[in-house]
Enzyme design. Structure first.
Site, mmCIF file in Angstrom:
data_model
loop_
_atom_site.group_PDB
_atom_site.id
_atom_site.type_symbol
_atom_site.label_atom_id
_atom_site.label_comp_id
_atom_site.label_asym_id
_atom_site.label_seq_id
_atom_site.Cartn_x
_atom_site.Cartn_y
_atom_site.Cartn_z
ATOM 1 C CE1 TYR A 19 -35.946 -24.246 7.035
ATOM 2 C CE2 TYR A 19 -34.709 -22.278 7.672
ATOM 3 C CZ TYR A 19 -35.494 -23.379 8.011
ATOM 4 O OH TYR A 19 -35.807 -23.600 9.328
ATOM 5 C CG HIS A 170 -37.040 -37.614 1.869
ATOM 6 N ND1 HIS A 170 -37.633 -37.934 3.075
ATOM 7 C CD2 HIS A 170 -35.811 -37.099 2.173
ATOM 8 C CE1 HIS A 170 -36.807 -37.610 4.067
ATOM 9 N NE2 HIS A 170 -35.700 -37.115 3.548
ATOM 10 C CG ASP A 206 -31.233 -39.734 5.970
ATOM 11 O OD1 ASP A 206 -30.275 -39.438 5.235
ATOM 12 O OD2 ASP A 206 -32.061 -38.875 6.392
ATOM 13 C CG HIS A 208 -34.345 -36.008 7.170
ATOM 14 N ND1 HIS A 208 -33.039 -35.851 6.734
ATOM 15 C CD2 HIS A 208 -34.740 -34.802 7.645
ATOM 16 C CE1 HIS A 208 -32.664 -34.598 6.929
ATOM 17 N NE2 HIS A 208 -33.674 -33.930 7.484
ATOM 18 C CG ASP A 295 -29.162 -36.824 7.413
ATOM 19 O OD1 ASP A 295 -29.003 -38.015 7.738
ATOM 20 O OD2 ASP A 295 -29.975 -36.461 6.534
ATOM 21 C CE1 TYR A 334 -27.747 -33.652 2.389
ATOM 22 C CE2 TYR A 334 -28.800 -34.092 4.505
ATOM 23 C CZ TYR A 334 -28.727 -34.275 3.137
ATOM 24 O OH TYR A 334 -29.628 -35.100 2.518
HETATM 25 C C1 SP5 Z 1 -31.986 -37.284 1.890
HETATM 26 C C2 SP5 Z 1 -32.168 -36.225 2.930
HETATM 27 O O1 SP5 Z 1 -31.472 -36.221 3.944
HETATM 28 N N1 SP5 Z 1 -33.071 -35.261 2.670
HETATM 29 C C3 SP5 Z 1 -33.334 -34.245 3.617
HETATM 30 C C4 SP5 Z 1 -34.299 -33.235 3.093
HETATM 31 C C5 SP5 Z 1 -34.477 -32.134 4.071
HETATM 32 N N2 SP5 Z 1 -35.191 -31.047 3.496
HETATM 33 C C6 SP5 Z 1 -35.534 -29.986 4.398
HETATM 34 C C7 SP5 Z 1 -34.345 -29.132 4.679
HETATM 35 C C8 SP5 Z 1 -34.669 -28.098 5.716
HETATM 36 C C9 SP5 Z 1 -33.462 -27.268 5.945
HETATM 37 N N3 SP5 Z 1 -33.618 -26.589 7.199
HETATM 38 C C10 SP5 Z 1 -32.534 -25.706 7.497
HETATM 39 C C11 SP5 Z 1 -32.587 -25.413 8.961
HETATM 40 C C12 SP5 Z 1 -31.423 -24.577 9.360
HETATM 41 N N4 SP5 Z 1 -31.408 -24.482 10.797
HETATM 42 ZN ZN ZN Z 2 -31.730 -37.110 5.739
#
Ligand code: SP5
Ligand code: ZN
Length: 353
Positions: A19, A170, A206, A208, A295, A334
């Protein structure tokens, strides 16, 4: 309802992601799918089925064969190069800015690099998508889970749930990213469209934006993609997911993005859902592929919506009230302590119980 599950996902045993360049505990871990499986088993209302093998052809119907080969070869190639890593992630990606001012044909004609470090960037989107020894096998199995759920629904089931892991939305035609390697939902939708000759709708709930699914069907008139997600101006995947992206050419008008603000409530979510379902019902077709993520839950560690477990029952109920058949495929989610009950609530909702 039939649930398609396989323990093959356990081979995608991810412990860390990065991250902003720093290693942190992975969010997309094997325990997620085991929590969901256990909750569905305890409920007693679900019948478990193992996936059957569907081979590579349904995958290359939506993905570049080069992506398939890279995912298969990456781990052995890294061993050969003695990279000695517990997981693989690129440092360098071919951002479009690298080619600014150069002809599109130059960028399009560049060769795939030979080294693993270069190939990871060539086929990847982001650094939070670790690839491990068992990733390819697990990703292939997740596709078989999705296609077996398709078989069940085309064979007469009203709905089937595929416990896909790793997730898929994605992943684009030639790109893995966002914890995703093969786009399970896109592969499922393509298989349905080819088999039935009908139009297919993909409802992506989802948190995202499903940039990969959008990209794969961008110019397609027969697959309608609608997504309710965090506004990309503040959230991953950042560069796609805006409301002005509606498809192009023959696919013009067949992509609907409904970006949402932080703190989104149950009621505001349901209002967006009704808009999405109305758009689906305005188009012909008998099957909806659902990209199902939790999520959106209020306590999710990487999300910022405020949804409760109760709303998921309602969401499932409203989706089922379209009277279309449902191929429901797991994407993200998550916050592990509520993942089981959220999944049970959603799926029970579709069954009206
Ligand atoms: C399938 C799916 O839900 N994929 C998500 C991918 C997200 N990837 C970026 C993760 C960024 C994590 N950020 C942490 C922030 C803590 N405050
Ligand atoms: Zn997601």
């Amino acid at each position: 309802m039939q649930v398609v599950y396989t323990a093959a996902h356990l081979a995608h045993d991810v412990r860390h992601e990065t991250y902003l360049g720093e290693p942190i505990p992975a969010h997309e871990v094997a325990e997620r799918a085991e929590i969901i499986r256990t909750a569905l088993e305890s409920d007693g209302g679900f019948d478990f089925t193992a996936p059957t093998e569907h081979g590579e052809r349904p995958i290359t119907a939506v993905h570049d064969p080069g992506l398939v080969r890279f995912l298969e070869e990456a781990w052995p190639a890294a061993q050969q190069e003695q990279l000695d890593r517990s997981f693989l992630v690129a440092d360098t990606y071919p951002t479009f800015r690298m080619f600014e001012g150069m002809s599109a044909s130059l960028a399009a004609g560049q060769p795939e690099p030979l080294s693993v470090a270069g190939r990871l960037g060539w086929w990847g989107l982001d650094t939070s998508n670790p690839l491990v020894e068992g990733t390819y096998g697990a990703a292939r199995a997740a596709v078989d889970v999705a296609l077996t759920a398709v078989d069940l629904v085309l064979g007469g089931e009203r709905a089937a749930y595929g416990l896909c892991r790793p997730p898929g939305h994605h992943a684009a035609r030639s790109m893995a990213g966002g914890y995703c390697f093969f786009n399970n939902a896109a592969i499922a939708a393509e298989a349905i469209a080819r088999t039935t000759g009908e139009r297919v709708a993909i409802l992506d709930v989802d948190y995202h934006h499903g940039n990969g699914t959008q990209q794969i069907f961008w110019r397609r008139p027969d697959v309608f993609y609608v997504s309710i997600h965090a506004d990309p101006a503040r959230q991953y995947p950042f560069f796609l997911g805006y409301a002005h992206e509606t498809g192009e050419g023959p696919g013009s008008g067949e992509n609907l993005n409904l970006p949402q603000p932080a703190g989104l409530s149950d009621d505001a979510y349901l209002a967006a859902l009704d808009r999405a379902l109305e758009a689906i019902l305005a188009r012909p077709g008998s099957v909806i592929v659902v990209s199902l993520g939790f999520d959106t839950y209020g306590r999710d560690p990487i999300g910022d919506f405020a949804l409760t477990t109760d709303v998921y029952r309602d969401v499932g109920r409203r989706v089922a009230a379209t009277d279309r058949r449902l191929v429901i495929l797991q994407e993200g989610g998550y916050y592990r302590p509520a993942l089981g009950e959220n999944t049970v609530a959603w799926l029970r909702g579709t069954e009206g119980r």
